[in-house]
Design a protein around this motif. Sequence first.
Motif, short mmCIF file in Angstrom:
data_model
loop_
_atom_site.label_atom_id
_atom_site.label_comp_id
_atom_site.label_asym_id
_atom_site.label_seq_id
_atom_site.Cartn_x
_atom_site.Cartn_y
_atom_site.Cartn_z
N GLN C 2 0.85 -1.19 0.00
CA GLN C 2 0.00 0.00 0.00
C GLN C 2 0.89 1.25 0.00
O GLN C 2 1.84 1.33 0.77
CB GLN C 2 -0.85 -0.04 1.28
N THR C 3 0.60 2.18 -0.87
CA THR C 3 1.45 3.36 -0.90
C THR C 3 0.87 4.50 -0.06
O THR C 3 -0.35 4.68 -0.01
CB THR C 3 1.65 3.86 -2.34
N THR C 4 1.77 5.23 0.61
CA THR C 4 1.33 6.46 1.27
C THR C 4 2.04 7.65 0.64
O THR C 4 2.11 8.72 1.23
CB THR C 4 1.62 6.44 2.80
N GLN C 7 0.64 11.10 0.55
CA GLN C 7 0.68 11.84 1.83
C GLN C 7 2.12 12.21 2.21
O GLN C 7 2.45 12.30 3.40
CB GLN C 7 0.06 11.01 2.95
N ASN C 11 3.65 12.57 5.93
CA ASN C 11 4.67 11.61 6.33
C ASN C 11 5.93 12.34 6.78
O ASN C 11 6.57 11.96 7.77
CB ASN C 11 5.04 10.69 5.16
N GLY C 336 6.92 6.65 1.25
CA GLY C 336 5.60 6.04 1.14
C GLY C 336 5.47 4.82 0.25
O GLY C 336 4.39 4.24 0.14
N TRP C 337 6.55 4.40 -0.41
CA TRP C 337 6.46 3.16 -1.18
C TRP C 337 7.77 2.41 -1.00
O TRP C 337 8.47 2.63 -0.01
CB TRP C 337 6.11 3.45 -2.65
#
Lengths: 287, 230, 473
Positions: C2-4, C7, C11, C336-337
């Motif tokens: 799941q990528t953030t 954000q 982050n 995020g990834w």
Amino acid sequence: MTDPSSSFSHADGAPDTSDAAPTVGLFVTCLVDLFRPRIGFAAVKLLEAAGCRVVAPRAQTCCGQPAYNSGDNGHSRRIAAQVIDAFEGVDYLVAPSGSCAGMIRAHYPELFEDDPAMHLRASALASRSYELVSFLTDVRDMPLAAIEARFDGAVTYHDSCSGLRELEIKQQPRRLLSAVEGVRLSELPSAEICCGFGGAFCVKYPDVSNKMVEEKAADIVATGADALLAGDLGCLMNMAGKLKRQGAPTRVYHVAEVLAGMADGPGIGEADIGEAEEDAAPAPADT
Amino acid sequence: MSAARDQILGHIRRSLGRGEGAEAAAAREAVDARLTERPRGLIPERARTPDPDALVALFQEKAARVDCTTQVIASLDELPDAVADYLARENLPAELRMGAHPDLTAAPWDSRPTLSVSTGPTDGSHAVSVAAAFAGAAETATLALLSGPDAPTTLNFLPESEIVLLRKSRLVGPYEDVWRLLRARNEEAGGLPRTVNLITGPSRTGDIEQTIELGAHGPLRLHVVILDDV
Amino acid sequence: MQTTTPQFKENARTALANPQLQQALTKMKVGFVERRAQARAALPEFDALRDQARDIKNHTLEHLDLYLERFEEKVTAAGGHVHWARNAEEARRQVIEICRGVEAKSVTKGKSMISEEIALNGALEEAGFEVVETDLGEYIIQLRKEHPSHIIAPAIHVLKEQVAEDFRAHHIQFDKARPLTEPRQLIAEARQVLRQKYLDSDVGITGANFLIAETGTSVIVTNEGNGDLTQTLPKVHVVIASLEKVVPTLDDASAILRVLARSATGQEFSAYTTFSTGPRRPDDPDGPEQYHVILLDNGRSGMLGTEYQDMLRCIRCGACMNHCPVYGAVGGHAYGWVYPGPMGAVLTPSFIGVDQGGHLPNASTFCGRCAEVCPMRIPLPKMMRHYRAKEYEEGLAPPAMRFGLDLWGFVATKPRLYRLATRIAMGLLGRLGRKRGRFARLPLAEGWTRHRDFPAPEGSTFQDQWDAMGGAR
């Protein structure tokens, strides 16, 4: 070819000045134009001391870097074309900024990769474009005796990223500073690490940028230097803004101001602009 | 062949804009040439010396930097003493596990009766192993060990301490010379062994706060005995 | 995974406010950088070797299909199996099928970023296998249920006190009062726990630093030896590698190896560089009975022939993130990834789309330090700029930024208007700021003045002053 003023062809229409003083078109840069004209005047003084005739082509505004770095290639090309037009007649384009000179030298030709005619013109200008301090040193081989300036105190130096990495400016400012009377260089251990300015970066990612400039400011203060110098006003405004916010006593100047003996006025972010304006006019070295 | 294979290769060819006919043939030729000629690239100056003594000195210097100990012996007869003395110095048990490599089996282990020597792979129950290197590259004190009937790979990783015999005649400067020796061997052996281990010093990790510690999963100690056979 | 990434700003704020992370990052910024500089200084040919490494990969990428075919041929000839996977889902399925084929229960893994990219662990666990990461850093974050925050030092964000806590919580077989204050103690404990896992494992999965077309060989580069135990002890060795890992010859691999460790950890050579060709031979006393290579595309074939092709030269050394001031400020998780730092800022939008990954190429000052240290001379800032242009062209750039750019572009291409507008604006600002020389707050510049003062302009522009003194034009 030992005379640097004749090292470039004038096939693109620039006047032949191989025997005379070269004509330097000052690309003043938008930040200097708007915020700190005295850097421009310091540049003029240094260029004249290095035997150049200085003109400031009227049709200049910005180098286009904000647009280019934001992916707006359309505006970048239009602005670049304007700069290419405005400076076609001079022997050299010189800017008191590694970032803008880097834009013109390294990126203008890239912008016109699909337009052979413009690419040729962009490359021609790129090859004649320099950052101020590297021009004085690498092209003009300015004798240290031609620097007539005094600055009492310890200074530290930040190597702005574009100048350092795109134009390999590292020793040139240090060499010239060694000719300034009274100056002691106290090297900044993190001199080659970005200050966190990055143009629009500092407002797009303010928290990350803040962390970077916070560390930079701490490093600057730790050198114990009286003043911070660099060759790019964007970085200087960022670091000065942080130092001032923290109440640090470090004064902040563009390296050209110190080299031209024009750093006796308020530093960047300091009060007393009225006096400063009087000082800003080119005058004999105030030593 | 699978649809995925054809699709991936097709996509690569389209992305590269590779044409048919003469263009494709030229590309094939370039690849064949590189794989046959195997052009040698830039070899660092330090690895270019042909002098065996200089190579030993370089190997020893580089080994010391990676916490690998070394010593030189004059003949295989000295190997048992070298091993036994090393074990005593390091306060290690006098039990060895080794492959049945001719150089190792030829050593007069009986000359040090306190040593107990067995051959074969290990399941992790052996504290000290002895192996014979195929070659060494002095440029970074790198040993090349090949897997094979007389050279179990487990001996290079499971014991806490490993002792490696390296013939001076097999010590070369750059990695490329290891490949030269290996290709000559492959012609006889019919290809590469399952495993070629290039080993440079003992096992290490910096995964906890970048503090370098030895013996993460593999050996904590690596001792190289160089046999002066030149 | 799941990528953030969308954000990123949030982050980053979280990361900046995390004192433990900041402490860990401070240490990292010094260690890696100094060690690389020393390694570079100790090898006069280093920069020439970088040029050579770049050229080798460029040649390989231009002939990628042919080298992959040759690689496959050689693997098969050595008794191994090659599986082609178009995407993450196919690769996961292939690994699961191989594991099921040998009725595996337990799977051990060497460090592999490709495995992170295809989110393999979750899929294997869901399929009922016990999965154990064996690289110490990976093991730590597996216990913590986290993802790597750095491609070569996955647990660089974790302090040793936190590791000790995790070990106490998970290794309940040991004496509660045992000392775990030193890295040495933690490492000894992990060694002991993982030793049994290797021996019990049915399938060992590793990544690959190189695939060699000449010989059909996969190469792993490690320091701990965990990768070797992972691929030697179980009966099956599965290699997961992306297409661009292939190089032509053993000589080419060693040429690139000369710049890999020096750029990564500052070592001259890693402790273990292991070349695996096929399964164990009939007479071999140890080694796996099966050898599989999964060749993963997952978007790479589409990067060829584009402005992002150079990115496929990446050898995953981590030098770009070690030297990146943005990574140094926020650490890897903020990205995020899977891939953080400058290489991640190019790979993330390439793999998950610029709409999801668009922040990353923007979150750079273009300071250029990444490109300066990249052993493969990948022009990372240039590629980030391409993504910004793509974002701009596709209308994904934030409207406020677009408006500002359009306005500035409009004014900057009309020198007379520019001079008039700047005269008025700077005159006003100059008067307002005259007294203090700076602004503590300024409308529209909140991003700046939240953290620093804004230096006031002198008041009149250079252009006007130059005219006033009759300067030459």
